[in-house]
Design an enzyme around this catalytic site. Sequence first.
Site: not given
Length: 463
Positions: A40, A182, A442
């Site tokens: 990884c 993936a 927002h």
Amino acid sequence: MSYDIIVIGSGPGGYVTAIRASQLGMKVAVVEKAELGGICLNWGCIPTKALLKSANVFEYIKHASDYGITVKDAGVDFVGIVKRSRGVADKMSNGVTFLMKKNKIDILKGTGKVKAGKKVAVTDDKGATTEYSAAKGVIVATGARSRQLPNLPQDGKKIIGYREAMVLPELPKKMVVVGSGAIGSEFAYFYNTMGVDVTIVEYMPTIVPVEDEEVSKQLERSFKKQGLKIMTEASVESVDTKGKGCVVSVKTKKGDEKIECDIVLSAVGIETNIQGIGLEDVGIATDKGKVLVNDFYQTNIPGYYAIGDIVKGPALAHVASAEGIICVEKIAGLHVEPLDYGNIPGCTYCSPEIASVGMTEKAAKDAGHEIKIGKFPFSASGKASAAGANDGFVKLIFDAKYGELLGAHMIGMNVTEMIAEIVAIRKLETTGHELIKTVHPHPTLSEAVMEAAAAAYGEVIHL
């Protein structure tokens, strides 16, 4: 040479397990034959994200005029891109070395093999073998490698796996990527952005076939818009490498085709590293390439445990880490709950990104749920429009009767950073109505989560 816990493998399963065991007061050793951090950190998750970041930057530069910026003579320094990726990987591996020292964990360099009596034999690169014992248990976390198919024999030069794909000496002109999971989708996006002519060959009817069908179709549209060629319901029958390049024979519904390219990337999955590590000698049970364990990763032989890619479940770094923590906490006598494999997020880091958790629409219907579906497109998001990233959407699937969030499926910019909210919501058993009433800032991309929930209940404002 005695320890409480010996962990074989130092990937995101192994090193996290070792650190947690040390935190719980155990004397710990980790056996590792290569770089700390495993695949990884060194040849997977981390260096690929560095490559993909370079692709993102180059993509921005190519479209700089869309943002009112003029850039001239931009080009790809592929050697520099690879060098940066390797530097990032080295930095992370060095970080694991620091964590091992910080937590007083011994590193046993060499190849580990389990022995009877909770022992591990470690053979170093000179062939010398030393035996160590583990009073509380041996945890096997040996991970996986690129899967080899008989009709796609990897030679490391013309037919390659993910490892070689990260360090090619130069950019090929044409590439065929076999498999669109993936790994395949990320490398296909990366090399296409670098200017390579890329064709994806996928056996299933849709690319990224584990994802919700609407997500798969959106990614296919986005990829085609970027110039990738996609062949679904197709299989590579053989690859002729006798010439300068490769001739790929592909079987499709319409007949056989031949594709000429420089390199074939085999991204057809992984296979576990459980051979030659003594499992059979000790009597540890396996089935179809996986070690059989209970809910707390105990094998059939007391004192031996297994986690990560070598056990049943999603082969994901964060899953391996979670399994390792549960395993050692159980060994330490803590009260722990089994891992909920139905609430594991999955992410794909191409562009647009994909993130999902829980049931797809089809799975929810097949399970007999009456469902409500809310979908909010990023084309209606102010933040996405400002960023120039309108491709994609957030799709939420609710149980119509109870309001339970059964699944979430996202495709778009930065959705891999948004999925954790959904995982937490599902963990806390939050309903759709509660999600609608949760105020989101927002302008953000995360507003799309609230808006999708509102859409499911007929309350959406901005669509």
